[in-house]
Design a protein around this motif. Sequence first.
Motif, short mmCIF file in Angstrom:
data_model
loop_
_atom_site.label_atom_id
_atom_site.label_comp_id
_atom_site.label_asym_id
_atom_site.label_seq_id
_atom_site.Cartn_x
_atom_site.Cartn_y
_atom_site.Cartn_z
N ILE A 45 10.80 11.39 4.78
CA ILE A 45 11.05 10.31 5.75
C ILE A 45 11.06 8.98 5.01
CG2 ILE A 45 10.14 9.09 7.76
CD1 ILE A 45 8.92 11.76 8.66
N ALA A 47 10.71 5.26 5.80
CA ALA A 47 10.30 4.32 6.85
C ALA A 47 10.13 2.92 6.28
CB ALA A 47 9.01 4.79 7.50
N ILE A 52 14.62 4.01 10.82
CA ILE A 52 13.99 5.13 10.11
C ILE A 52 15.03 6.21 9.84
CG2 ILE A 52 12.08 6.77 10.13
CD1 ILE A 52 11.23 3.82 10.35
N TYR A 293 6.21 2.57 11.51
CA TYR A 293 7.57 2.80 11.98
C TYR A 293 8.23 1.54 12.53
CZ TYR A 293 6.67 7.80 11.38
OH TYR A 293 6.39 9.05 10.87
N LEU A 303 9.55 11.73 15.50
CA LEU A 303 8.87 11.46 14.23
C LEU A 303 7.44 12.01 14.24
CD1 LEU A 303 10.07 7.80 13.64
CD2 LEU A 303 10.56 9.75 12.15
#
Length: 524
Positions: A45, A47, A52, A293, A303
């Motif tokens: 991920i 971020a 995102i 986030y 998420l």
Amino acid sequence: MRYEYQMRVSPHVVASADSLKEYIAREKGIDVRTINAVRILKKSIDARQRTIYVNLKVIIYADETPQEPVYTPIHYQDVSSGKRIIVVGEGPAGLFAALRLIEAGLCPVILERGKNVRDRKKDLSQISKQQSINPESNYCFGEGGAGTYSDGKLYTRSKKRGNVDKILRVFCQHGASTDILFDAHPHIGTDKLPAVIEAMRHTILQCGGEVYHQTKMVGIIADESRRVVGVDAVDLRTGAQRVFRGPVILATGHSARDVYNFLANNHFEIEAKGIAVGVRLEHPSYLIDQIQYHSKNGRGKFLPAAEYSFVTQVNGRGVYSFCMCPGGFVIPAATDKQQLVVNGMSPSHRAGKWSNSGMVVETHPEDVEGEGPLKMMHWQEHLEKMCWQQAGMKQTAPAQRMEDFTKGRISYDLPSTSYAPGLISSPLHFWLPVHITERLRNGFLTFGKQCHGFLTNDATLIAIETRTSSPVRITRCNDTLMHVGFEGLFPCGEGAGYAGGIVSAAIDGEKCAENCAEYINQLK
């Protein structure tokens, strides 16, 4: 046909196999009906920005189905007639050492002072319910070691030390989700890891190995030439004494202080090792999600609970987050009476209302008064007893709001918490060692500037985090991994001072097993 792609997609695309197929078909101009499977190779991920993304590396199978398995399982042979190796400790270092010995055709004999992974649960519940600690079966001692009921995280920076992928495959072979093979920060979860550990034990037994629970090593046997030939042990249920013969892999974990005392008293070379000391910092998980986030809506629907990692330098020592547990719990991790220690854990779903991490200060032996190889261990003991006294001689942990701590104020009330025994307001800034509090305070101020909203009175500091790593290193030769003074003794894993976490301990366990196999095969 097979296609390999790297993609950068929105989180909702990865929410289901169908949505991922549809996205790939649309982006690559492939008929979705021809896509029989999508295998994820890597996933992380990103971020860093307000939008995102999920980074993916995938293999697409069009008009064909995958023939190769997700991973190749390891063959474990029958070793019931093999040479016996004593493995003291059934944490990740001991378990992976035992499995590697079986691959080498040797018979592991595991001695574990604690209970099996199922019976151990009952002792853990008594810590919160009855304020009662079983010194042989707790969050640190027992089948699976400290990681079984603490974090279950498999992320490591130890890739240069050994084969991380193999360690993850062994976990999958014993029941862990194959997601750990591609997740950037793999995590089994403390609710699922016990069954995986139990399956490993069954493999060892099925191959002819032996496992003895509630069997405590009380001595190491060496001959006149300083060759280790076995151990003395006691059955904690009956008190019966027993001798186990063979070379010894010593994988007793970072909290086996009786082992360190034995080694120091019997002329085994050991040395004081630096540790990190501080607190558990607990935020509401929604707040960490919002911060990480960049959204008031937090993680949203697609998420996972957000993680963080902080590090800075204050007056020549590192201040950093440690063992971050998103959506997790703070737990009591003492191993004996008159101690108070906290740690963190995360279940697989990570859906809890709080997120926590250790916030600790790097501490070198020269930072602490005292002499000798056990000076850091004695300092740990002193801090843990002091914390227990501040808590009214209970497992109710001393705590302080985060902003109050940085400003030297008393917290007249405390937020709700995941820590089951409960919290008691305490001026941590007043009674913790000055070199810890000053560095933590400056570290928090730095982290608050780096991450708006992180430094808040909605967060709680819970004392005390001391068991970050072993306070002792059992010295060993770099080439053979044997103890420098006693042939046939292989100090191993976190307890020996050569690892820091489940994966690195498992890697060290495998390496010690390989060297032990070379050693025993050379003996006449």
